[in-house]
Design a protein around this motif. Structure first.
Motif, PDB file in Angstrom:
ATOM      1  N   CYS A  28       6.062   1.485  -6.327  1.00 47.43           N
ATOM      2  CA  CYS A  28       5.933  -0.098  -6.046  1.00 47.43           C
ATOM      3  C   CYS A  28       5.275  -0.709  -7.301  1.00 47.43           C
ATOM      4  O   CYS A  28       4.994  -1.759  -7.345  1.00 47.43           O
ATOM      5  CB  CYS A  28       4.976  -0.217  -4.983  1.00 47.43           C
ATOM      6  SG  CYS A  28       5.771   0.261  -3.292  1.00 47.43           S
ATOM      7  N   TRP A  49      -1.556  -4.173  -4.088  1.00 45.75           N
ATOM      8  CA  TRP A  49      -0.105  -4.026  -3.437  1.00 45.75           C
ATOM      9  C   TRP A  49      -0.491  -4.808  -2.017  1.00 45.75           C
ATOM     10  O   TRP A  49       0.566  -5.414  -1.548  1.00 45.75           O
ATOM     11  CB  TRP A  49      -0.008  -2.652  -3.206  1.00 45.75           C
ATOM     12  CG  TRP A  49       1.110  -2.159  -2.444  1.00 45.75           C
ATOM     13  CD1 TRP A  49       2.611  -2.376  -2.856  1.00 45.75           C
ATOM     14  CD2 TRP A  49       1.302  -2.077  -1.027  1.00 45.75           C
ATOM     15  NE1 TRP A  49       3.555  -1.989  -1.700  1.00 45.75           N
ATOM     16  CE2 TRP A  49       2.844  -1.813  -0.577  1.00 45.75           C
ATOM     17  CE3 TRP A  49       0.250  -1.928   0.057  1.00 45.75           C
ATOM     18  CZ2 TRP A  49       3.147  -1.632   0.736  1.00 45.75           C
ATOM     19  CZ3 TRP A  49       0.863  -1.812   1.333  1.00 45.75           C
ATOM     20  CH2 TRP A  49       2.070  -1.702   1.619  1.00 45.75           C
ATOM     21  N   ILE A  72       9.376  -0.902   2.861  1.00 52.24           N
ATOM     22  CA  ILE A  72       9.857  -1.269   1.389  1.00 52.24           C
ATOM     23  C   ILE A  72      10.541  -0.027   0.791  1.00 52.24           C
ATOM     24  O   ILE A  72      11.352  -0.107   0.125  1.00 52.24           O
ATOM     25  CB  ILE A  72       8.417  -1.518   0.510  1.00 52.24           C
ATOM     26  CG1 ILE A  72       7.976  -2.961   0.796  1.00 52.24           C
ATOM     27  CG2 ILE A  72       8.737  -1.351  -0.990  1.00 52.24           C
ATOM     28  CD1 ILE A  72       6.458  -3.114   0.278  1.00 52.24           C
TER      29      ILE A  72
END
Length: 74
Positions: A28, A49, A72
């Motif tokens: 990410c 995050w 995600i």
């Protein structure tokens, strides 16, 4: 399909699940060493995050964070 760390990971967690969360955070955009030791840098990356994804940015990877990570990355 990516492997997703399971809850609960927080500051001081060690082992394969901590390492997997570091890997997930790196996917990410984090730049963590994937050493399986969830310390200050890993916690800070998790807080960033969580904040970016509309979660409570408490640095504790629980059920809601795991569900969002799965959404995600899969």
């Amino acid at each position: 399909q990516n492997a997703i760390a399971t809850p609960t990971v927080k500051m001081g967690t060690r082992g394969s699940n901590a390492k997997l969360l570091q890997h997930n955070l790196n996917q990410c955009g984090a730049t963590l060493e994937e050493d399986g030791i969830f310390g200050k840098l890993s916690t800070a990356a998790l807080v960033r995050w969580q904040h970016a994804n509309g979660l409570t940015a408490d640095g504790i990877y629980g059920k809601l964070s795991a569900a969002k990570m799965k959404e995600i990355l899969q």
